[in-house]
Design an enzyme around this catalytic site. Sequence first.
Site, PDB file in Angstrom:
ATOM      1  CE1 TYR A  85      45.219  48.347  46.489  1.00 18.29           C
ATOM      2  CE2 TYR A  85      47.028  49.619  47.419  1.00 18.29           C
ATOM      3  CZ  TYR A  85      46.397  49.066  46.323  1.00 18.29           C
ATOM      4  OH  TYR A  85      46.934  49.227  45.073  1.00 18.29           O
ATOM      5  CG  ASN A 106      38.425  47.379  37.797  1.00 18.25           C
ATOM      6  OD1 ASN A 106      37.503  47.062  37.056  1.00 18.25           O
ATOM      7  ND2 ASN A 106      38.629  48.634  38.172  1.00 18.25           N
ATOM      8  CB  CYS A 114      41.081  50.055  40.574  1.00 21.88           C
ATOM      9  SG  CYS A 114      41.645  49.869  38.892  1.00 21.88           S
ATOM     10  CG  HIS A 115      42.368  55.933  38.770  1.00 17.61           C
ATOM     11  ND1 HIS A 115      41.265  55.458  38.074  1.00 17.61           N
ATOM     12  CD2 HIS A 115      42.104  57.238  39.043  1.00 17.61           C
ATOM     13  CE1 HIS A 115      40.397  56.436  37.921  1.00 17.61           C
ATOM     14  NE2 HIS A 115      40.880  57.530  38.503  1.00 17.61           N
ATOM     15  CD  GLU A 142      39.807  60.799  39.016  1.00 18.05           C
ATOM     16  OE1 GLU A 142      39.715  60.742  40.264  1.00 18.05           O
ATOM     17  OE2 GLU A 142      39.414  59.891  38.273  1.00 18.05           O
TER      18      GLU A 142
END
Length: 149
Positions: A85, A106, A114-115, A142
């Site tokens: 952040y 979002n 946003c993850h 990912e």
Amino acid sequence: MILADSPVGPLGADAENGAITRLVWGRSGTLTKGALFDQACAEMAAYFAGTLTEFTLPLAPEVSDFQRIFGAALCDIPYGETRTYGDLAKLLDRPAQAIGQACGANPIAILIPCHRVLGANGLGGYSGAGGIEAKVALLRLEGAAGLLI
């Protein structure tokens, strides 16, 4: 019809004027057929199979000007990488709290990733259905799970 039966549950989408406006968790949305639906199904399936690292779907979230800029910054975070952040706060010259609020607002989580945003000392939150567990599942998908240890 749902777009994907994913590791974070069934996903659908709402769309207007040929673009996705919202990702819908747990059920289908207004996007249920046509070329955009087919493209969204194919891209979501490829993403969850680990073969797609960047979405090309047309997106048109109904958000503020800041959230639009913020969304572009999120999409610039490469697949499998994360930012804090604080990193985004510095980049966008906003307080970290504003970044957290923008993440929570979002409407197209996953497609606008946003993850990939973490707290300085932990995972932070996640507004998608399933909360932190969904965030962890997406980061593992990912290959960013090493960051969680």
